[in-house]
Structure formats: structure tokens, C-alpha cells
Design a protein around this motif. Structure first.
Motif, PDB file in Angstrom:
ATOM      1  N   LEU A   1      -3.320   2.640   6.375  1.00  0.00           N
ATOM      2  CA  LEU A   1      -1.945   2.970   5.944  1.00  0.00           C
ATOM      3  C   LEU A   1      -1.732   4.480   5.916  1.00  0.00           C
ATOM      4  N   LYS A   2      -0.491   4.878   6.210  1.00  0.00           N
ATOM      5  CA  LYS A   2      -0.120   6.295   6.158  1.00  0.00           C
ATOM      6  C   LYS A   2       0.001   6.729   4.689  1.00  0.00           C
ATOM      7  N   PRO A   3      -0.088   8.048   4.424  1.00  0.00           N
ATOM      8  CA  PRO A   3       0.010   8.505   3.029  1.00  0.00           C
ATOM      9  C   PRO A   3       1.274   7.994   2.310  1.00  0.00           C
ATOM     10  N   TYR A   4       2.440   8.018   2.986  1.00  0.00           N
ATOM     11  CA  TYR A   4       3.661   7.594   2.289  1.00  0.00           C
ATOM     12  C   TYR A   4       3.645   6.088   2.002  1.00  0.00           C
ATOM     13  N   GLU A   5       2.933   5.326   2.863  1.00  0.00           N
ATOM     14  CA  GLU A   5       2.828   3.879   2.611  1.00  0.00           C
ATOM     15  C   GLU A   5       1.936   3.618   1.394  1.00  0.00           C
ATOM     16  N   ARG A   6       0.912   4.437   1.241  1.00  0.00           N
ATOM     17  CA  ARG A   6       0.031   4.299   0.066  1.00  0.00           C
ATOM     18  C   ARG A   6       0.820   4.666  -1.196  1.00  0.00           C
ATOM     19  N   ALA A   7       1.669   5.701  -1.075  1.00  0.00           N
ATOM     20  CA  ALA A   7       2.502   6.099  -2.226  1.00  0.00           C
ATOM     21  C   ALA A   7       3.446   4.954  -2.599  1.00  0.00           C
TER      22      ALA A   7
ATOM     23  N   GLU B   1      -5.392  -2.877  -5.079  1.00  0.00           N
ATOM     24  CA  GLU B   1      -4.862  -4.176  -5.516  1.00  0.00           C
ATOM     25  C   GLU B   1      -5.154  -5.277  -4.483  1.00  0.00           C
ATOM     26  N   GLU B   2      -6.414  -5.341  -4.097  1.00  0.00           N
ATOM     27  CA  GLU B   2      -6.905  -6.369  -3.177  1.00  0.00           C
ATOM     28  C   GLU B   2      -6.306  -6.312  -1.780  1.00  0.00           C
TER      29      GLU B   2
ATOM     30  N   LEU C   1       2.943   1.856  -2.264  1.00  0.00           N
ATOM     31  CA  LEU C   1       2.192   0.785  -2.929  1.00  0.00           C
ATOM     32  C   LEU C   1       1.944   1.101  -4.403  1.00  0.00           C
ATOM     33  N   GLY C   2       2.088   2.396  -4.765  1.00  0.00           N
ATOM     34  CA  GLY C   2       1.928   2.740  -6.177  1.00  0.00           C
ATOM     35  C   GLY C   2       0.812   3.718  -6.465  1.00  0.00           C
TER      36      GLY C   2
ATOM     37  N   LYS D   1      -8.297  13.036  -1.135  1.00  0.00           N
ATOM     38  CA  LYS D   1      -7.433  13.059   0.055  1.00  0.00           C
ATOM     39  C   LYS D   1      -7.731  11.885   0.978  1.00  0.00           C
ATOM     40  N   THR D   2      -8.961  11.417   0.963  1.00  0.00           N
ATOM     41  CA  THR D   2      -9.301  10.245   1.785  1.00  0.00           C
ATOM     42  C   THR D   2      -8.648   8.986   1.188  1.00  0.00           C
ATOM     43  N   ILE D   3      -8.653   8.895  -0.138  1.00  0.00           N
ATOM     44  CA  ILE D   3      -8.001   7.740  -0.794  1.00  0.00           C
ATOM     45  C   ILE D   3      -6.509   7.751  -0.480  1.00  0.00           C
ATOM     46  N   LEU D   4      -5.931   8.967  -0.417  1.00  0.00           N
ATOM     47  CA  LEU D   4      -4.489   9.091  -0.179  1.00  0.00           C
ATOM     48  C   LEU D   4      -4.117   8.993   1.291  1.00  0.00           C
TER      49      LEU D   4
END
Ligand code: ATP
Ligand code: MG
Length: 226
Positions: free
Chosen positions: A68-74, A61-62, A76-77, A45-48
Motif C-alpha cells: 500500500l502507498k503511504p496515503y492508503e496506510r494513513a 488489523e489483519e 487505514l488509520g 518509515k518502512t511501516i508508513l
């Protein structure tokens, strides 16, 4: 692909993760193992971005993604299959998939090649599926977004052996399609079959790590049993 450096996080004033560092390389399957309550789900959950990081760095990816918010991390892939599956029980299989993205007809066919059973169940309500079918749906749902990294939290928990094999094969195929996998898993046989590297967590620390193979398997078993 994913690099976690000295990460601290937790809930309110309680710290659960005490300086975790790990990495997931491209084209690899990394397993996180550890007993109940040691912080595995908190780490995912911390990674997400669902649990706020208190200290340390998360790189994807560097790119530093700490803020970033969770949806922004999503976007990114980073795809996520939560512990307990998290599907919508009142929606059909098709609706559970379409809710992720309306323009996904072609990708739906693609995920059906991994989980043909779902195609047969397309009009059934999510809540009426068996545990194993729901897990397949949860993984399919994450794949619809074409993630570069798929994160799964105990995908075989409480699932009958024949379906475990379906999930093992699907994860292997997912890796072959170029998607990296980070999976919390207590089923060490599964990790031995398809995993490349493991991290063992205890009380919010990484206390052991290594390549997964026949030689490291007894160590992994011992760690989980002590
Ligand atoms: N929302 C929360 N608020 C406060 N404390 C929490 C919360 N979620 C988890 N914890 C606590 O954080 C610690 C780690 O929990 P976590 O769910 O990360 O463990 P886990 O290794 O995934 O366990 P399991 O194997 O049972 O899934 C536990 O002590 C737990 O009680
Ligand atoms: Mg957990």
C-alpha cells in the motif's frame, strides 16, 4: 493491531533493517529505543511506506499492507508524527490543522482539549511557535485524522522538561481514547511513566525486548548506555 514479521529494508543497495519483528497490541504504548543511526526512523518509515520494504510482512488489523502507498496506510488509520515535526512554518496553527481535512471543526475542538495552548495560538504562524508548541501542533495534526495507531518519532527531542510533561500526559490520554501508540523515544523516564512494552534496536536488529516496568528500567538504561 500492527504486526511486523522479519522485515528487511533500506536505501538503494544498503540494507538498514535486518529482519525486524515486532507487534503493537490494541490499547498499548510501545517504545522503540536505540542509539543514533541504528535504524529507528527507517523502521517507522518502512511501516508508513515511505521507505520501501525489501522482504518480510507488515500487517495492520489483519490486513497485509506491504504494497500500500503511504496515503492508503494513513486512510487505514495509521497516523505519523515525523522526527523534526514536519509542520508548515508559513501556515497558521488553524491552517496546519485544516490542511489535513476541511471537515474537522469538531475534531479540532477535541484536540484542543489535549493541547489547550494551541487554541490560544490558533492564528500564529507555525514557524513562529517554540519547539514544544510545534511538537504539540504536529501531534494535533496527526490526531485530526482520527488514527487508530499513532506513530511518533522522538516527540520529546530537544524539548524543555515542562513541555515533555504535556506530551507525556497527551500520549497517556491518547491511549485512554483507544488509540495505540508506537513511539521512538530516548527519554526512558517517559517510557517508564506510560509505556507498556519496549523493543531495543541495534544495527537494524531487535536485540532485546520486554515489558516496561521498574524491574526492566535498569536493563533499558544499560542497553542505551553501552
Ligand atoms: N535517505 C537515506 N539515504 C541513505 N541512507 C540513509 C537515509 N536515511 C538514513 N540513512 C542511513 O540509515 C541508517 C539508519 O538511519 P535512521 O535515520 O533510521 O537511524 P535512527 O536510529 O533513526 O537515528 P537517530 O537516532 O539519529 O534519529 C544510518 O546509517 C543512516 O545514515
Ligand atoms: Mg531517527
Amino acid at each position: 493491531m500492527l504486526l511486523i514479521n522479519n522485515v528487511y529494508s533500506g536505501y538503494a543497495d544498503s540494507i538498514v533493517l535486518h529482519g525486524i519483528s515486532l507487534q503493537v497490541d490494541k490499547n498499548s504504548i510501545v517504545g522503540i529505543i536505540g542509539r543514533n543511526g541504528v535504524g529507528k526512523t527507517t523502521l517507522l518509515k518502512t511501516i508508513l511506506g515511505i521507505v520501501k520494504i525489501k522482504k518480510g510482512e507488515i500487517w495492520f488489523e489483519e490486513k497485509l499492507i506491504n504494497s500500500l502507498k503511504p496515503y492508503e496506510r494513513a486512510e487505514l488509520g495509521i497516523g505519523y508524527v515525523p522526527q523534526g515535526r514536519g509542520i508548515f512554518p508559513q501556515l497558521t496553527v488553524a491552517e496546519n490543522l485544516l490542511i489535513m481535512d476541511k471537515n474537522v471543526q469538531s475534531r479540532i475542538e477535541e484536540v484542543f482539549t489535549l493541547f489547550p495552548k494551541l487554541k490560544v495560538l490558533i492564528n500564529r504562524k507555525g514557524g513562529s511557535l517554540s519547539g514544544g508548541e510545534q511538537q504539540q501542533l504536529a501531534i494535533a495534526r496527526a490526531l485530526i485524522k482520527s488514527p487508530k495507531l499513532l506513530i511518533l518519532d522522538e516527540p520529546t527531542e530537544g524539548i524543555q522538561p515542562s513541555v515533555v510533561e504535556t506530551i507525556v500526559c497527551a500520549l497517556y490520554e491518547i491511549k485512554k481514547r483507544g488509540i495505540s501508540v508506537l513511539v521512538v523515544e530516548q527519554n526512558l523516564d517517559l517510557l517508564l511513566e506510560i509505556g507498556d512494552y519496549y523493543y531495543f534496536l541495534d544495527s537494524g536488529h531487535v536485540v532485546d525486548e520486554g515489558v516496561i516496568n521498574e524491574e526492566s528500567y535498569p536493563t533499558m538504561c544499560r542497553l542505551l548506555m553501552v
